[in-house]
Design a protein around this motif. Sequence first.
Motif, PDB file in Angstrom:
ATOM      1  N   SER A 271       0.847  -1.300  -0.195  1.00  0.00           N
ATOM      2  CA  SER A 271      -0.059  -0.041   0.194  1.00  0.00           C
ATOM      3  C   SER A 271       0.957   1.069   0.039  1.00  0.00           C
ATOM      4  N   TYR A 272       1.032   2.063  -1.043  1.00  0.00           N
ATOM      5  CA  TYR A 272       1.606   3.173  -1.348  1.00  0.00           C
ATOM      6  C   TYR A 272       1.151   4.189  -0.530  1.00  0.00           C
ATOM      7  N   ASP A 273       2.098   5.147   0.199  1.00  0.00           N
ATOM      8  CA  ASP A 273       1.330   6.388   0.882  1.00  0.00           C
ATOM      9  C   ASP A 273       1.022   7.629  -0.172  1.00  0.00           C
ATOM     10  N   PHE A 274      -0.142   7.813  -0.216  1.00  0.00           N
ATOM     11  CA  PHE A 274      -0.597   8.793  -1.148  1.00  0.00           C
ATOM     12  C   PHE A 274      -1.191   9.911  -0.312  1.00  0.00           C
ATOM     13  N   PHE A 275      -0.421  11.153  -0.215  1.00  0.00           N
ATOM     14  CA  PHE A 275      -1.027  12.087   0.671  1.00  0.00           C
ATOM     15  C   PHE A 275      -1.233  13.397  -0.235  1.00  0.00           C
ATOM     16  N   VAL A 276      -2.432  13.895  -0.271  1.00  0.00           N
ATOM     17  CA  VAL A 276      -2.779  15.243  -0.967  1.00  0.00           C
ATOM     18  C   VAL A 276      -2.990  16.187   0.227  1.00  0.00           C
ATOM     19  N   GLN A 277      -2.012  17.356  -0.066  1.00  0.00           N
ATOM     20  CA  GLN A 277      -1.865  18.177   1.095  1.00  0.00           C
ATOM     21  C   GLN A 277      -1.627  19.725   0.712  1.00  0.00           C
ATOM     22  N   ASN A 278      -1.909  20.696   1.702  1.00  0.00           N
ATOM     23  CA  ASN A 278      -1.336  21.912   1.450  1.00  0.00           C
ATOM     24  C   ASN A 278       0.112  22.134   0.903  1.00  0.00           C
ATOM     25  N   GLU A 279       0.402  22.848  -0.366  1.00  0.00           N
ATOM     26  CA  GLU A 279       1.778  22.747  -0.638  1.00  0.00           C
ATOM     27  C   GLU A 279       2.619  23.587   0.308  1.00  0.00           C
ATOM     28  N   ASP A 280       2.115  24.204   1.137  1.00  0.00           N
ATOM     29  CA  ASP A 280       3.102  25.023   2.059  1.00  0.00           C
ATOM     30  C   ASP A 280       3.749  24.261   3.149  1.00  0.00           C
ATOM     31  N   LEU A 281       2.832  23.014   3.613  1.00  0.00           N
ATOM     32  CA  LEU A 281       3.146  22.051   4.635  1.00  0.00           C
ATOM     33  C   LEU A 281       4.519  21.750   4.412  1.00  0.00           C
ATOM     34  N   ALA A 282       5.122  21.636   5.733  1.00  0.00           N
ATOM     35  CA  ALA A 282       6.757  21.036   5.351  1.00  0.00           C
ATOM     36  C   ALA A 282       6.693  20.122   6.563  1.00  0.00           C
ATOM     37  N   ASN A 283       7.712  19.052   6.177  1.00  0.00           N
ATOM     38  CA  ASN A 283       8.081  18.009   6.982  1.00  0.00           C
ATOM     39  C   ASN A 283       6.920  17.004   7.370  1.00  0.00           C
ATOM     40  N   TYR A 284       5.966  16.827   6.544  1.00  0.00           N
ATOM     41  CA  TYR A 284       4.742  16.181   6.675  1.00  0.00           C
ATOM     42  C   TYR A 284       4.197  15.723   5.351  1.00  0.00           C
ATOM     43  N   GLY A 285       4.069  14.380   5.118  1.00  0.00           N
ATOM     44  CA  GLY A 285       3.361  13.753   3.989  1.00  0.00           C
ATOM     45  C   GLY A 285       3.797  12.277   3.912  1.00  0.00           C
ATOM     46  N   ALA A 286       4.492  11.742   3.071  1.00  0.00           N
ATOM     47  CA  ALA A 286       4.658  10.269   2.697  1.00  0.00           C
ATOM     48  C   ALA A 286       5.824  10.111   3.185  1.00  0.00           C
ATOM     49  N   TRP A 287       5.978   9.617   4.396  1.00  0.00           N
ATOM     50  CA  TRP A 287       7.014   9.242   4.974  1.00  0.00           C
ATOM     51  C   TRP A 287       7.934   7.956   4.572  1.00  0.00           C
ATOM     52  N   GLY A 288       7.124   6.898   3.926  1.00  0.00           N
ATOM     53  CA  GLY A 288       7.882   5.602   3.892  1.00  0.00           C
ATOM     54  C   GLY A 288       8.369   5.113   5.155  1.00  0.00           C
ATOM     55  N   PHE A 289       9.666   5.045   5.647  1.00  0.00           N
ATOM     56  CA  PHE A 289       9.858   4.419   6.711  1.00  0.00           C
ATOM     57  C   PHE A 289      10.146   5.367   7.798  1.00  0.00           C
ATOM     58  N   GLN A 290      10.376   6.807   7.352  1.00  0.00           N
ATOM     59  CA  GLN A 290      10.784   7.779   8.007  1.00  0.00           C
ATOM     60  C   GLN A 290       9.807   8.130   9.435  1.00  0.00           C
ATOM     61  N   SER A 291      10.186   8.328  10.509  1.00  0.00           N
ATOM     62  CA  SER A 291       9.299   8.790  11.796  1.00  0.00           C
ATOM     63  C   SER A 291       8.960  10.368  11.612  1.00  0.00           C
ATOM     64  N   LYS A 292       7.952  10.660  12.058  1.00  0.00           N
ATOM     65  CA  LYS A 292       7.642  12.113  12.112  1.00  0.00           C
ATOM     66  C   LYS A 292       8.476  12.722  13.281  1.00  0.00           C
ATOM     67  N   ASP A 293       8.752  13.997  13.114  1.00  0.00           N
ATOM     68  CA  ASP A 293       9.169  14.805  14.266  1.00  0.00           C
ATOM     69  C   ASP A 293       8.253  16.187  14.338  1.00  0.00           C
ATOM     70  N   TRP A 294       7.395  15.902  15.428  1.00  0.00           N
ATOM     71  CA  TRP A 294       6.355  17.019  15.530  1.00  0.00           C
ATOM     72  C   TRP A 294       6.912  18.061  15.854  1.00  0.00           C
ATOM     73  N   THR A 295       8.112  18.590  16.467  1.00  0.00           N
ATOM     74  CA  THR A 295       8.720  19.600  16.376  1.00  0.00           C
ATOM     75  C   THR A 295       9.206  20.659  15.192  1.00  0.00           C
ATOM     76  N   LYS A 296       8.945  19.684  13.987  1.00  0.00           N
ATOM     77  CA  LYS A 296       9.609  20.388  12.803  1.00  0.00           C
ATOM     78  C   LYS A 296       8.563  20.626  11.922  1.00  0.00           C
ATOM     79  N   ILE A 297       7.199  20.126  12.207  1.00  0.00           N
ATOM     80  CA  ILE A 297       6.074  20.105  11.148  1.00  0.00           C
ATOM     81  C   ILE A 297       5.483  21.557  11.112  1.00  0.00           C
ATOM     82  N   GLY A 298       5.308  22.318  10.227  1.00  0.00           N
ATOM     83  CA  GLY A 298       4.838  23.488  10.262  1.00  0.00           C
ATOM     84  C   GLY A 298       4.539  24.005   8.781  1.00  0.00           C
ATOM     85  N   TYR A 299       4.350  25.129   8.644  1.00  0.00           N
ATOM     86  CA  TYR A 299       4.004  25.972   7.399  1.00  0.00           C
ATOM     87  C   TYR A 299       5.225  26.803   7.042  1.00  0.00           C
ATOM     88  N   VAL A 300       5.604  26.949   5.753  1.00  0.00           N
ATOM     89  CA  VAL A 300       6.895  27.640   5.405  1.00  0.00           C
ATOM     90  C   VAL A 300       6.821  29.022   5.653  1.00  0.00           C
TER      91      VAL A 300
END
Length: 579
Positions: free
Chosen positions: A542-571
């Motif tokens: 099952s591929y990751d398919f995320f449609v999202q606001n283009e200004d959102l950074a450090n968020y989306g289709a991670w594959g294996f990568q973990s999220k870091d919630w201190t780095k997620i935000g808008y450019v």
Amino acid sequence: MRVTRRSILGATALTVSMTALAACSQDPGTGGSGGASDGGGGGEQIASDQNDINPKEREEIGEGGVLRLANNAFPANWNTFHSDGNERNTTDMMDTMYPVLYQYSAAGEVTPNPHYAKRIELTSEDPQVMEIELNEGMTWSDGTPIDYKSIENVFKVMDGSQEEYAIASSVGYDQVEKVEQGDSDLIAVVTFKEKYADWIGLAAVMPDSLAESAEAFNAGWQAEPLVTAGPFKVGKIDAANKTVLVEPDENWWGDKPLLEQVLFTTIEDPAATATSFQNGQLDVIETTVPATYSVVEPLIGNGAVLRQAAGPNWTHITLNGAEGRPLADQAVRQAMFRAINREDVFLSVNSTMPYPENTEPLNNHLLMTNQEGYQENSGDLGSYDPEAAKKLLEDAGYTLEGEGESLVASKDGTPIEITYVYNDGSKTNEAVVPVVQEQLKAVGITMKVQKVPPTDLFSKYVIPGEFDLTLFGWVGNPFLSSGDSIWKSEGEQNFGKIGDPDTDKLIDQAAVETDHAARLELINQIDANLWELAGTIPLWQSYDFFVQNEDLANYGAWGFQSKDWTKIGYVTGSAKLEG
């Protein structure tokens, strides 16, 4: 270690603690993060170490803004160590406010999470000894320190010795001989009975109040998480409207989160999720089926982007072979494997999704198609052949009477009738059910259908074994042993109760094998056995398919990568930072 299941609802995928296995990939690839897609399909398979999250440094991201996300089932239990809480919707929310001691890179490398752990390392090979050293000054929201006792709590509860605790999985924890305090109250020394290859995946913490009794563990967090410790905290949980608002925790010791708030809204109808994104009420939609993708695709390139990755997640059908159920007979299960055309099933859901051209069915239970060691072990059981399915039934003593729509397979006068259970509103299941139903009918097997509320699917049906067939997904991580509880005969996540001693022995051998090549060989032997046991039909990666606001950074289709919630935000400069 977390093993996570996900129930495929179409708009957002669910899970259970998180496990579906996906190996620590050694594949060569482009690495890093790929660029956003223009929404077109086709192309080549995405490498296992490639993801797509719009990576930005903190200084490139503005402070403020609200991130509005959707999920498809409200938590039945906020305790992710519990069998009912080991589910992706729940873990996604808890990751904003609960410690995870290790992190994954896009390439599947596992390292200590610097927000919480100073080091996680082996200090002895024989016997195998792991030391976990926590950062100083960390406290739970109830004021108690996050220290050695928090680590000890996990190992004592999760080792499976206390049956009254309804744990998600004891895998790995049951290999531990003892846990002792090290040179300080921030160090735990974990001694294993024998070598365990995925030792780092056992590192975790649990507050005293959650571990103090089975009642607290099983029921204490059903309404809300009572203790947290992360960059965010609970602002408000509205169970009636199924919304969860988290906001920065003023007691957080690390980098301040960039977002002002994160709002999670449970929307059980995928069509409603797509409409909410289309109307600007959501900032992200995870879209896994045409019913949602077709709605949001026109927005790609018009303020939204498609981000995609080929991660360790996969979709399957689980068969219930428990004693007394219609599928307790291995011959019937094997006949179903031959009767179901997996390519038809894939196309029923994904024909207009942006998968690579000529995507083939997944032919391994333990490794994804783009991972090192992947090989096809399915033999004849992976090939669609209804005539072979009929012969399997006849050889097992079943009588086939009638023709076409009136064909019935029976034994001792009892026809084969099974029930397919799925979560109401699942567009994936709505597409798959008629295909599977027709194909089984063609070999004389009658399939009834039962739709259940999304929140009840696992807690009231799958986990208790009240089903014959069910389709959902496993969400993976880099630990090869993280799915052992799915495949072992007595595994906590072996919902179909299908296994055998030989396979259990191979699973135990693979868990302690530290030679990577030898371990992959064992993994493929296990997979070959699983095909013969015929308990789980792998469908597709099952591929990751995320449609999202283009200004959102450090968020989306991670594959294996973990999220870091201190780095997620808008450019910086994004309109999402205003107001």
